[in-house]
Each structure stands twice: as C-alpha cells, then as structure tokens.
Design a protein around this motif. Structure first.
Motif, PDB file in Angstrom:
ATOM      1  N   GLY A   1       0.800  -1.224   0.000  1.00  0.00           N
ATOM      2  CA  GLY A   1       0.000   0.000   0.000  1.00  0.00           C
ATOM      3  C   GLY A   1       0.826   1.265   0.000  1.00  0.00           C
ATOM      4  N   LEU A   2       2.158   1.124   0.046  1.00  0.00           N
ATOM      5  CA  LEU A   2       3.016   2.301  -0.046  1.00  0.00           C
ATOM      6  C   LEU A   2       2.871   2.965  -1.412  1.00  0.00           C
ATOM      7  N   ASP A   3       3.163   4.252  -1.456  1.00  0.00           N
ATOM      8  CA  ASP A   3       3.093   4.992  -2.717  1.00  0.00           C
ATOM      9  C   ASP A   3       4.339   4.821  -3.572  1.00  0.00           C
ATOM     10  N   GLY A   4       5.430   4.390  -2.951  1.00  0.00           N
ATOM     11  CA  GLY A   4       6.652   4.218  -3.714  1.00  0.00           C
ATOM     12  C   GLY A   4       7.819   3.878  -2.814  1.00  0.00           C
ATOM     13  N   ALA A   5       8.998   3.856  -3.414  1.00  0.00           N
ATOM     14  CA  ALA A   5      10.219   3.558  -2.675  1.00  0.00           C
ATOM     15  C   ALA A   5      11.341   4.450  -3.156  1.00  0.00           C
ATOM     16  N   VAL A   6      12.201   4.813  -2.227  1.00  0.00           N
ATOM     17  CA  VAL A   6      13.432   5.542  -2.537  1.00  0.00           C
ATOM     18  C   VAL A   6      14.569   4.535  -2.407  1.00  0.00           C
ATOM     19  N   VAL A   7      15.215   4.220  -3.524  1.00  0.00           N
ATOM     20  CA  VAL A   7      16.317   3.261  -3.519  1.00  0.00           C
ATOM     21  C   VAL A   7      17.618   4.051  -3.556  1.00  0.00           C
ATOM     22  N   MET A   8      18.346   4.030  -2.445  1.00  0.00           N
ATOM     23  CA  MET A   8      19.606   4.748  -2.342  1.00  0.00           C
ATOM     24  C   MET A   8      20.766   3.794  -2.604  1.00  0.00           C
ATOM     25  N   THR A   9      21.675   4.188  -3.473  1.00  0.00           N
ATOM     26  CA  THR A   9      22.844   3.361  -3.768  1.00  0.00           C
ATOM     27  C   THR A   9      23.773   3.340  -2.564  1.00  0.00           C
ATOM     28  N   PHE A  10      24.074   2.125  -2.092  1.00  0.00           N
ATOM     29  CA  PHE A  10      24.984   2.016  -0.959  1.00  0.00           C
ATOM     30  C   PHE A  10      26.384   1.764  -1.491  1.00  0.00           C
ATOM     31  N   ASP A  11      27.202   2.798  -1.460  1.00  0.00           N
ATOM     32  CA  ASP A  11      28.566   2.740  -1.976  1.00  0.00           C
ATOM     33  C   ASP A  11      29.514   3.384  -0.970  1.00  0.00           C
ATOM     34  N   LYS A  12      30.742   3.615  -1.385  1.00  0.00           N
ATOM     35  CA  LYS A  12      31.750   4.179  -0.476  1.00  0.00           C
ATOM     36  C   LYS A  12      31.338   5.547   0.042  1.00  0.00           C
ATOM     37  N   THR A  13      30.729   6.351  -0.839  1.00  0.00           N
ATOM     38  CA  THR A  13      30.304   7.690  -0.421  1.00  0.00           C
ATOM     39  C   THR A  13      29.229   7.616   0.644  1.00  0.00           C
ATOM     40  N   ARG A  14      28.217   6.778   0.397  1.00  0.00           N
ATOM     41  CA  ARG A  14      27.135   6.694   1.386  1.00  0.00           C
ATOM     42  C   ARG A  14      27.623   6.051   2.673  1.00  0.00           C
ATOM     43  N   ALA A  15      28.509   5.073   2.576  1.00  0.00           N
ATOM     44  CA  ALA A  15      29.037   4.431   3.782  1.00  0.00           C
ATOM     45  C   ALA A  15      29.814   5.427   4.636  1.00  0.00           C
ATOM     46  N   GLY A  16      30.403   6.443   3.987  1.00  0.00           N
ATOM     47  CA  GLY A  16      31.183   7.440   4.719  1.00  0.00           C
ATOM     48  C   GLY A  16      30.396   8.666   5.138  1.00  0.00           C
ATOM     49  N   THR A  17      29.104   8.701   4.823  1.00  0.00           N
ATOM     50  CA  THR A  17      28.263   9.851   5.188  1.00  0.00           C
ATOM     51  C   THR A  17      27.877   9.771   6.657  1.00  0.00           C
ATOM     52  N   SER A  18      28.081  10.855   7.378  1.00  0.00           N
ATOM     53  CA  SER A  18      27.726  10.856   8.798  1.00  0.00           C
ATOM     54  C   SER A  18      26.214  10.782   8.962  1.00  0.00           C
ATOM     55  N   ALA A  19      25.785  10.342  10.130  1.00  0.00           N
ATOM     56  CA  ALA A  19      24.353  10.238  10.400  1.00  0.00           C
ATOM     57  C   ALA A  19      23.673  11.592  10.274  1.00  0.00           C
ATOM     58  N   GLN A  20      24.319  12.645  10.783  1.00  0.00           N
ATOM     59  CA  GLN A  20      23.731  13.989  10.709  1.00  0.00           C
ATOM     60  C   GLN A  20      23.612  14.458   9.267  1.00  0.00           C
ATOM     61  N   ASP A  21      24.642  14.197   8.457  1.00  0.00           N
ATOM     62  CA  ASP A  21      24.575  14.598   7.046  1.00  0.00           C
ATOM     63  C   ASP A  21      23.489  13.819   6.311  1.00  0.00           C
ATOM     64  N   PHE A  22      23.325  12.546   6.661  1.00  0.00           N
ATOM     65  CA  PHE A  22      22.279  11.750   6.035  1.00  0.00           C
ATOM     66  C   PHE A  22      20.900  12.343   6.348  1.00  0.00           C
ATOM     67  N   ILE A  23      20.705  12.695   7.598  1.00  0.00           N
ATOM     68  CA  ILE A  23      19.412  13.289   7.991  1.00  0.00           C
ATOM     69  C   ILE A  23      19.187  14.608   7.264  1.00  0.00           C
ATOM     70  N   HIS A  24      20.179  15.495   7.307  1.00  0.00           N
ATOM     71  CA  HIS A  24      19.980  16.847   6.787  1.00  0.00           C
ATOM     72  C   HIS A  24      20.042  16.917   5.265  1.00  0.00           C
ATOM     73  N   HIS A  25      20.954  16.161   4.649  1.00  0.00           N
ATOM     74  CA  HIS A  25      21.087  16.229   3.189  1.00  0.00           C
ATOM     75  C   HIS A  25      20.102  15.313   2.474  1.00  0.00           C
ATOM     76  N   ASP A  26      20.099  14.029   2.870  1.00  0.00           N
ATOM     77  CA  ASP A  26      19.284  13.051   2.142  1.00  0.00           C
ATOM     78  C   ASP A  26      17.810  13.111   2.528  1.00  0.00           C
ATOM     79  N   LEU A  27      17.539  13.100   3.822  1.00  0.00           N
ATOM     80  CA  LEU A  27      16.138  13.027   4.244  1.00  0.00           C
ATOM     81  C   LEU A  27      15.438  14.380   4.180  1.00  0.00           C
ATOM     82  N   ILE A  28      16.089  15.428   4.689  1.00  0.00           N
ATOM     83  CA  ILE A  28      15.452  16.745   4.724  1.00  0.00           C
ATOM     84  C   ILE A  28      15.659  17.485   3.405  1.00  0.00           C
ATOM     85  N   GLY A  29      16.929  17.608   2.983  1.00  0.00           N
ATOM     86  CA  GLY A  29      17.219  18.414   1.805  1.00  0.00           C
ATOM     87  C   GLY A  29      16.683  17.819   0.521  1.00  0.00           C
ATOM     88  N   ARG A  30      17.002  16.571   0.238  1.00  0.00           N
ATOM     89  CA  ARG A  30      16.593  15.985  -1.045  1.00  0.00           C
ATOM     90  C   ARG A  30      15.152  15.497  -1.035  1.00  0.00           C
TER      91      ARG A  30
END
Length: 323
Positions: A89-118
């Motif tokens: 029943g979900l409307d969709g999915a966000v598939v994020m590529t898990f690579d070296k860049t994402r593995a090195g992203t801090s939790a705060q940057d993930f929240i602010h850049h990926d979840l809030i910003g994008r």
C-alpha cells in the motif's frame, strides 16, 4: 494489486520527488512482519497528515558492501523487494545506492542532506534496531531527539515476536536453510518466493513423465535441498506444482537447480519468468537405486504436494506493480 508505485533513485531529478512524504526506513530484505510493522506505521502517519508514504531502502545490501567476499543469502532481490513493498500500500520507494560515499556519510549529514534536503520528509518510521550513517552512529534515539527540532514526526517500532522469537531476516534465512517452510511463512506473513527465467535442462524429467521448468537460483541461496509443494505465478496466472531443489544425486550431483513440475499444465515455458512460492516442505533430497524407485517416489511427492496446496488454496505473496 497496488498501482502507481513510484521508484525514486539517486539520479531522479529533484523536481520529480514529491515533497513532504512520510518514509519507512530499512533494508527490508524479505519484507517480513517486522518490516511491515514499520511500513504500517508510515502508512498511518501518512494518512493522518494527508501525505504519501514511501520506503527508503538501500542497494546493494550494506552487508554486501562491507563484506563483499562473504556469501549472503538474500530473501528477495531488488526487484522482488520492490514488488513486495508495492503490495503493502506504499506509494513508492526511494532506492539509495549504498557505496563508499554513502558508507562514509555521517548520520547527521544523512538526515539533513538526504532526508530533509533531497526528500523533504515530514515523518519517519523505523524499527528499534535500525542504524545508519558512518559507523552506524545513526539510531532511532537520534531520530527521536532530532525530530522536534526539525519538525519531523518519528515513530519507532518495537520488535515483532512469534512464539517469543523475534522476527528477523536472519531467522527466516535459518528457517529456509532447515526446510522449515511453515516457520518462514509465519515470519514473512506470506510464502517465501523466488523468480527466474526457465532454462533448458537435461530433459530427464520428460523421460520420467515429469517434465520440469528449470530455474537457476542465486548461487548464495541456502534453501535446504529437498522436495517442496510450490505455487507458480506467470503474470496473473497461478499453477500448483511440486519442485525439487538440489543436486540430483541419482543422476549427476551437479550444481543446485530448481526443477518445477506444474500439475495439469501443457505448454512451452522456456524463457518465461516465473514466480515460485514455497508452500510446504515434502522431504529431503535422496539418491535412488533405480529409475522405477525414483518414479514411485515422485508419484508420492506429487500426491503429497497436491494435498498440501489444496489446504492453502490462496497462498501466494501479495505483490504490487512497480512503476
């Protein structure tokens, strides 16, 4: 079936991303009952605020990135995971590529850049054990503490238990490896299934009176070798069947192969992509001293599979349409 299921990827233009969605975050391997509790929380939150609800997930599985040389038995590949998510029943999915860049992203940057910003999320649902960000520093408690300041509602779901055992992807993998199909089905909330294209085999089954559709499963599949009652999907069609997964010790003891005999079916399946849902375990794989003994056993296997499937006439995974 769910329609209009949207998949957002790293390359999706920002203009095509709906702002203000509620998200359920997780790896969602198998989309089991624990995952569904998180998804249901996101759906409730979305309905309450009139917002769409999406899953946020990662490909490849982070474990594959961190341990590339360790075999990993995935319960559902990316496509089937999305089909299962679409069926919730979900409307969709966000598939994020898990690579070296994402593995090195801090939790705060993930929240602010990926979840809030994008994504511009308005709410987040997670499981009690979900971690994210570099060093797994991101946690449900971090999201709860950050939520009010960011104006985001956060819902943390506790573990789901069946008979005092926590439901988890690893527990389901173990059940499948032991042939405990009923246990795996209970934790998944529906039958475990695989998909694959029908390939040419040795055609021994045809000579035995049991022509089979042969499918090569992922090399890391740890399903117990044996005979199973299965239900086969081809598009919207459904067929009852009996299947053997293993090395065919009576003949060649070769590479593991899934061989499926569809009951009361006539037609050409070569090249078709089938969904095979495992409904019940019949017996272990055995080596027979004669072809006659093998055929007698196959007759018995078929009768037992028919009876098992008749007792579960509607058993099949709930799948949605992607796109």
């Amino acid at each position: 079936m769910t329609t209009g299921f949207t998949v957002i990827r790293d390359a999706t233009p920002a203009a095509d991303i709906p702002r203000g969605a509620v998200v359920a975050m997780g790896n969602f391997d198998g989309v089991h009952l624990g995952h569904r509790a998180v998804i249901d929380a996101a759906l409730r939150m979305g309905r309450a605020h009139g917002k769409p609800a999406f899953a946020v997930t990662f490909e490849p599985h982070p474990r594959s990135f961190f341990s590339p040389n360790s075999p990993q038995f995935r319960l559902s590949d990316e496509t089937n995971k999305l089909r299962l998510l679409a069926g919730t029943g979900l409307d969709g999915a966000v598939v994020m590529t898990f690579d070296k860049t994402r593995a090195g992203t801090s939790a705060q940057d993930f929240i602010h850049h990926d979840l809030i910003g994008r994504l511009g999320v308005s709410g987040i649902a997670v499981g009690y054990d979900f971690h994210f960000g570099k060093g797994r520093a991101g946690s449900p408690s971090l999201l709860v503490s950050e939520g009010p300041r960011l104006g985001i509602e956060v819902d943390v779901q506790a573990h789901v238990d069946i008979e005092e055992r926590p439901v988890s992807s690893s527990a389901i993998r173990m059940a499948l490896a032991e042939g405990q199909i009923d246990e795996a089905t209970a934790m998944l909330g529906g039958p475990w299934f695989v998909s694959g294209a029908v390939i040419h085999g040795e055609k021994r089954g045809r000579d035995l009176g049991y022509p089979t559709a042969n499918i090569r499963l992922d090399k890391n599949c740890s399903l117990k070798h044996g005979i199973y009652a299965v239900r086969v999907g081809r598009g919207t069609e459904r067929f009852d069947a009996v299947a053997s997964f293993g090395r065919r010790p009576t003949f060649d003891n070769g590479a593991p192969l899934l061989e499926v005999f569809l009951f009361d079916f006539e037609g050409n399946l070569y090249g078709s992509v089938l969904d095979i849902a495992f409904i019940g375990f019949i017996r272990d794989e055995l080596k027979f001293d004669s072809i006659d003994a093998l055929i007698r056993q196959m007759d018995d296997d078929s009768a037992r599979a028919r009876a098992r499937l008749a007792a579960a006439p509607d058993a099949f995974p709930k799948l949605g349409v992607i796109g």
